[in-house]
Design an enzyme around this catalytic site. Sequence first.
Site, PDB file in Angstrom:
ATOM      1  CG  ASP A 138      -2.144   0.866   1.025  1.00  0.00           C
ATOM      2  OD1 ASP A 138      -2.415   1.276  -0.122  1.00  0.00           O
ATOM      3  OD2 ASP A 138      -2.833   1.141   2.019  1.00  0.00           O
ATOM      4  CE1 TYR A 140      -0.425   8.156   4.442  1.00  0.00           C
ATOM      5  CE2 TYR A 140       1.658   9.355   4.396  1.00  0.00           C
ATOM      6  CZ  TYR A 140       0.435   9.091   4.993  1.00  0.00           C
ATOM      7  OH  TYR A 140       0.080   9.759   6.148  1.00  0.00           O
ATOM      8  CG  HIS A 145      -4.956  10.307   3.304  1.00  0.00           C
ATOM      9  ND1 HIS A 145      -6.049  10.092   4.121  1.00  0.00           N
ATOM     10  CD2 HIS A 145      -4.027   9.391   3.682  1.00  0.00           C
ATOM     11  CE1 HIS A 145      -5.794   9.084   4.951  1.00  0.00           C
ATOM     12  NE2 HIS A 145      -4.578   8.648   4.702  1.00  0.00           N
ATOM     13  NE  ARG A 154       4.017  12.708  11.151  1.00  0.00           N
ATOM     14  CZ  ARG A 154       3.235  11.794  10.573  1.00  0.00           C
ATOM     15  NH1 ARG A 154       2.974  10.676  11.195  1.00  0.00           N
ATOM     16  NH2 ARG A 154       2.750  12.002   9.361  1.00  0.00           N
ATOM     17  CD  GLU A 210      -6.639   4.902   4.947  1.00  0.00           C
ATOM     18  OE1 GLU A 210      -5.894   4.303   4.154  1.00  0.00           O
ATOM     19  OE2 GLU A 210      -6.222   5.540   5.932  1.00  0.00           O
ATOM     20  CD  GLU A 212      -5.485   2.818  -0.110  1.00  0.00           C
ATOM     21  OE1 GLU A 212      -4.734   2.187  -0.881  1.00  0.00           O
ATOM     22  OE2 GLU A 212      -5.285   2.913   1.113  1.00  0.00           O
ATOM     23  CG  ASP A 244      -5.973   0.551   3.840  1.00  0.00           C
ATOM     24  OD1 ASP A 244      -5.950  -0.523   4.442  1.00  0.00           O
ATOM     25  OD2 ASP A 244      -5.137   1.472   4.036  1.00  0.00           O
ATOM     26  NE  ARG A 248      -8.582   6.164   9.925  1.00  0.00           N
ATOM     27  CZ  ARG A 248      -7.875   6.083   8.814  1.00  0.00           C
ATOM     28  NH1 ARG A 248      -6.583   5.790   8.852  1.00  0.00           N
ATOM     29  NH2 ARG A 248      -8.436   6.258   7.642  1.00  0.00           N
ATOM     30  CD  GLN A 251      -3.407   4.232  11.124  1.00  0.00           C
ATOM     31  OE1 GLN A 251      -4.624   4.217  10.966  1.00  0.00           O
ATOM     32  NE2 GLN A 251      -2.577   4.724  10.232  1.00  0.00           N
ATOM     33  CE1 TYR A 255       1.722   6.643  14.931  1.00  0.00           C
ATOM     34  CE2 TYR A 255       2.741   6.485  12.791  1.00  0.00           C
ATOM     35  CZ  TYR A 255       2.397   7.227  13.876  1.00  0.00           C
ATOM     36  OH  TYR A 255       2.732   8.547  13.916  1.00  0.00           O
ATOM     37  CE  LYS A 264      -3.914   1.992   7.422  1.00  0.00           C
ATOM     38  NZ  LYS A 264      -4.738   2.869   6.556  1.00  0.00           N
ATOM     39  CB  THR A 268      -7.774  -4.999   1.924  1.00  0.00           C
ATOM     40  OG1 THR A 268      -6.855  -4.648   2.965  1.00  0.00           O
ATOM     41  CG2 THR A 268      -7.614  -4.035   0.765  1.00  0.00           C
ATOM     42  CB  THR A 370      -6.473   7.762   1.604  1.00  0.00           C
ATOM     43  OG1 THR A 370      -6.328   6.640   2.448  1.00  0.00           O
ATOM     44  CG2 THR A 370      -7.891   8.279   1.691  1.00  0.00           C
ATOM     45  CD  GLU A 384      -8.398  12.236   4.579  1.00  0.00           C
ATOM     46  OE1 GLU A 384      -7.944  12.980   3.703  1.00  0.00           O
ATOM     47  OE2 GLU A 384      -8.591  11.009   4.401  1.00  0.00           O
TER      48      GLU A 384
END
Lengths: 440, 440
Positions: A138, A140, A145, A154, A210, A212, A244, A248, A251, A255, A264, A268, A370, A384
């Site tokens: 996968d 990114y 996103h 972050r 997500e 994708e 996906d 959350r 995660q 992670y 994840k 899928t 995403t 989001e």
Amino acid sequence: MSLIDHTHQADAQSWVTSANAPDTDFPIQNLPYGLFRRTGSNEDARVGIAIGEQILDLRKAASLGRWATDVEVMLQALAQGDLNTFMAQAAARRRRLRHALFDALLAGSPQEAALRAALLPQSEAQMAVPCRIGDYTDFYTGIHHATTVGKLFRPDNPLLPNYKWVPIGYHGRSSSIGVSGGAVRRPLGQLKAPDADVPVLASCKRLDYELELGVFVAGGNALGEPIPMAQADEHLFGLTLLNDWSARDVQAWEYQPLGPFLAKNFGTTISPWIVSMEALEPFRIAFAHPADDPQPLPYLDSAKNRSEGGYDIELEVFLQTAAMRVAGLSAVRLMRSNFKHAYWTLAQMLTHHASNGCNMQPGDLLGTGTQSGPEACEGGSLLELSLGGKQDVILPNGEIRRFLQDGDTVIIRGHATRPGARRIGFGDCSATVMPAPELP
Amino acid sequence: MSLIDHTHQADAQSWVTSANAPDTDFPIQNLPYGLFRRTGSNEDARVGIAIGEQILDLRKAASLGRWATDVEVMLQALAQGDLNTFMAQAAARRRRLRHALFDALLAGSPQEAALRAALLPQSEAQMAVPCRIGDYTDFYTGIHHATTVGKLFRPDNPLLPNYKWVPIGYHGRSSSIGVSGGAVRRPLGQLKAPDADVPVLASCKRLDYELELGVFVAGGNALGEPIPMAQADEHLFGLTLLNDWSARDVQAWEYQPLGPFLAKNFGTTISPWIVSMEALEPFRIAFAHPADDPQPLPYLDSAKNRSEGGYDIELEVFLQTAAMRVAGLSAVRLMRSNFKHAYWTLAQMLTHHASNGCNMQPGDLLGTGTQSGPEACEGGSLLELSLGGKQDVILPNGEIRRFLQDGDTVIIRGHATRPGARRIGFGDCSATVMPAPELP
């Protein structure tokens, strides 16, 4: 724009009349591959081509139709239900089969009488994952996103310094990839609230989707031998829609430092039809990073990538809750976006993946990450749209969501259009959230 | 300690006399599974059992030996080269085959005369990856490795807060897993020096190995159905040695925010023989986290895991440089460690992996992560032994290394011993570093 051949002519019509409906996902210009069996039968799964509301059963078509020898050889292999061997063929041979099928399905084809018996209505078929997916990766590539989600995880550092240099990706789980129409079970997982001293095992409270695309690899490369950008297109077979599913809260706790894992890999979902790169040729578009962004390193750059590395594909997410189903209400659209917003192209994803010699194999699946658009309402996940779970998403029937509830059905749809070309669709990528298992 | 059966009796001897040598990896108490063909032949690969310096060819053994019906059925499937189907069998049936093979190979067995023709010297065989590895996951159970490496990447924050709660893992690449005796090609990758403005594509300068064990999954679980700790052992098939080749400079630049990707997926080497969990029964040991560490959450805890969740397996890394090979010098030992230092057990790895319903499949491979000991000289990678590439590792012939050079052969060895039990070995996990491809 690459040479457009006669299989892209917008006015071509099929003797399968449902393929001529203006809003069909599967006109004769599409011809996507899938794996199916008759619903409720014990037949071996076989490869078929979606055409309007029908499937052309390639096992039957191989024996009923009249084909040139080289086409018949390919059809015989596909008739065994083995899409991977066909995926490994050179692009010219894959295109050869597309042309043969197009000609056979064209209105006025002398093959019509023989091939009518090779049709099965899609409503009578059960679809399966279309090929053996050896490895699933996968990426990114959705920069909007990455920026929005990066802010949540972050705040000081949303887009990391490598993002505009490296097509970031990570390995996913192939065993839990399922085809549209099924369920995804809410996972249990370790959750730790920010103010809690210790984590607990509990059912996921922040379940998300997500939006994708997934690209299937055609022919692979030998271990240790990178794939140059100039050859990347040859190694791409076709696209599906991909959800996906993401936990959350799992995660956030798990992670660091090695990336997403149990957040994840519980499921899928992909759409059942692989739309070939040939069918998508008319929708290639120029691709460039903004001038004030770093330009790709030479190994990720090519003239073709700049002139037509992008694909103009509209993407949408719909939601139908259990209450909406009971009330007879259709799914509502949560957002739309377009694959043209991706920061990296399919060719760049593949070339980067193989740049260290990693061997790609026919049937490998690469998710795009995403695909959110630049606007807040174009987020490709509830994370989001709900601003990290802090704001209600209000549905037309008055229900609210921040994350998914049991019984919610998430449907991804996608299509490509442009003036002078026939609309190409993907079919639904849909699955319904089932309750978590009991705690052990 | 579990019930020890007669296949563990230390004084049992085989009519294959090389299996009775005190230092053999493959006494009659071991009986590991591998996939082989006669070197240089075009035969289909077939499953064999290592016994001393020989391989018992299960295709020939199936037809030449005299077997109970249920054993013969298992042997016929294995004779087709399909280890995965056997891996999916219940533990009792796998144990049944082990007992039948043990009895047939025991000194004085009436099967000796018939089965002698089913032996092939290992020196005449070419080994292959022993089964279809659907998904490969790499864990991070080596707490001394995690702490030392964490200090290099995050000096202020070496061991993240989740480490002692979550058996951290991530998905790896299955296509690039190869068997001992081959080569690994130094990768190209994006490198960015800390003081550089932009990255470049270049050959990896900080190529490293990682000392790991790998555990193969036996029977799997249905998607959505976790595997409780009480059943975890049933789902484990056996162990190999595993070298998780790592490009440290690529890793440092690419790994945020989604974890290692191209730094790891260019090659993973495993030893050719899968040592069954049954063979390792005598080496199970008590397992407990230190009292001042958090105790496992209930879903990762069981009485059996506490009483015998650990395995006492000695692990060693050897290096032979090109210069040493030319000079006729043997490989030198760089370090040794033991799997007993791992912070999480095999059962905890599996149960955690499936705790969200992720479906494990027969033949899936789980790496343990780097198994470093508590002492600085027990680091399971050059990154650790060279203190992040800052200190020379001086070899007995005067050569120095901080990271690997082209022509270096890395050999992982492992064995289990204890008083009253026969030594069980793994065979070599070896591969040689080849030069990088030319820059594009």
